[in-house]
Design an enzyme around this catalytic site. Sequence first.
Site, short mmCIF file in Angstrom:
data_model
loop_
_atom_site.label_atom_id
_atom_site.label_comp_id
_atom_site.label_asym_id
_atom_site.label_seq_id
_atom_site.Cartn_x
_atom_site.Cartn_y
_atom_site.Cartn_z
CG HIS A 1 -3.50 -3.56 3.21
ND1 HIS A 1 -2.49 -3.07 3.99
CD2 HIS A 1 -4.17 -2.48 2.73
CE1 HIS A 1 -2.54 -1.75 4.00
NE2 HIS A 1 -3.56 -1.37 3.24
CB CYS B 1 -1.00 -0.04 1.15
SG CYS B 1 -2.46 0.95 0.79
CD GLU C 1 -1.21 -6.14 5.33
OE1 GLU C 1 -0.90 -6.44 4.17
OE2 GLU C 1 -1.42 -4.97 5.72
N1 GLN Z 1 -1.95 6.90 2.45
C1 GLN Z 1 -2.03 6.10 1.29
C2 GLN Z 1 -3.38 6.22 0.60
O1 GLN Z 1 -4.32 6.67 1.18
C3 GLN Z 1 -1.73 4.63 1.63
C4 GLN Z 1 -2.75 3.99 2.48
C5 GLN Z 1 -2.28 2.70 3.12
O2 GLN Z 1 -1.10 2.41 3.16
N2 GLN Z 1 -3.19 1.92 3.66
O3 GLN Z 1 -3.50 5.86 -0.55
#
Ligand code: GLN
Length: 538
Positions: free
Chosen positions: A507, A381, A509
């Site tokens: 994600h 992410c 995970e």
């Molecule tokens: N801040 C980034 C976004 O909003 C990444 C978000 C995250 O890592 N969950 O796209």
Amino acid sequence: MTKYIFVTGGVVSALGKGIASASIGCLLEAHGLKVTLMKMDPYINVDPGTMNPYQHGEVYVTDDGTETDLDLGHYERFTSAKMSKLNNVTTGMIYESVIRREREGDYLGQTIQVITHITNEIKDRIKLLADKEMPDVLICEVGGTVGDIEGLPFLEAIRQFWLEVGSSNAIFIHLTLLPFIETAGELKTKPTQHSVRELREIGIQPDILICRTGGKLTRELKEKIALFCNVELRAVIEARDTDNIYSIPMKFRDECLDEIILEKLRIDATSAELSKWREMLEIMRSPEGEVEIAVVGKYTTLHDSYKSIIEALAHGGIANRVKVNIRWVESTDLRRGSVFSALEGVDGILIPGGFGTRGIEGMVLAANYARENRIPFLGICLGMQVAVIEFARSACGLEKANSTEFNPKTPHPVISLLEEQKKVTHMGATMRLGAYRCRVLKRSKTYEAYREDRISERHRHRYEFNNEYRDIMKKHGLVATGINPEQDLVEIVEIADHPWFVACQFHPEFKSKPLSPHPLFREFIRASEDRSQSAPER
Ligand code: GLN
């Protein structure tokens, strides 16, 4: 007919009620039963999505895109139950729906009160989940500690629920702490007695006590607790501190917790089948090697913020029969001159998710270090966004490349706000959330990991790879290997000329389990192990 287990906690918070509930679920599944789990959070937020990680720890995301408590992660890792928006209830959610119904005129003529309107709404949520999932056993964990003002409506609701379904269909399990008092040299039962007394005052008599302790719970102590708390002797269960949460179901089994539950709930079940779980524990107990992974983030003092990452790394270790040691690297402290000493000698580097500008430049330095030194890298992410920014700056010559989250005026917005996000005005539950499909390019490390070209993974972000930069990135060696087919969004990037550099917008995970480690974590650890074995003596 569904049977119910209500899990409460006393004395102090953070006793591991979530893991205890998940372990009970694991054991009951081993007996061939269908289980589901539910978490009731007494705070007033509608969901934890708007809370700071320091306040709440990780926000766990389900397939259906609900931002939930991290305990739901334990539930999914320990059992095969699938979590959805029905599995996490908060005070905010309950009041929101009661107030909405009041405005709609559902309760015309009535005064809306905690008892019965709020408690009825809580009970309805339990029934709703039971009706939808139709489990043999529904395990319902009440967050917080007995005695908290906020928790009272939930305790009242489960008391009423128990009375309605009858004592052979619902039981109460209370998790407490037996503190060890150094000067007296003994474990103390008084806090447990007080917390059970508090429960009994509101009409809840626990059937089973699970006692967290650093030392042995002797028969004498068990007898004392049983007597003072009005609980059967065999139902006083020792829960000794352990460094491996996955061993807890086995410890509970040694104490016959599963048998006692089955008997109290009058359930006829097959004997427990735990051979796979045992095999997994055996691998964890005697790993064939070790790898060291740097996790570079900005919440490294609070490991709860990275709960699922920590677990998924351990699962990657299980898949490769190695122990994964984490080196926490605080990105806020990383400077050009300190990167080498902070990351020297690690076998792999992981940059997890996160929000906001603080610590970003440190992460960019870490991604650069991984790329240039050919160290296995997994970006998740925010970790992917940072890897893209780094690549744009150092490999494509776009010096001021950035995400518009960190610099809205950047001349090269390689990461920018999703079109649909530009209209968003409310902060709660408005990110790109939950499971989205992704097509995987066949000749890629990602495909080697999944061995599938159609995958589905969970998201939680507002920003995204800017497609205008796809070609220039590709020309310099950063390839988009995972694409969302509906919106043509880049979900995975890889550096072709690197031993293992994979970064994903989702994600992974959240979908890793000890018995089925996530493919990306499995391959990331495998690549890290290869590096550790080929590296000269360090
Ligand atoms: N801040 C980034 C976004 O909003 C990444 C978000 C995250 O890592 N969950 O796209």
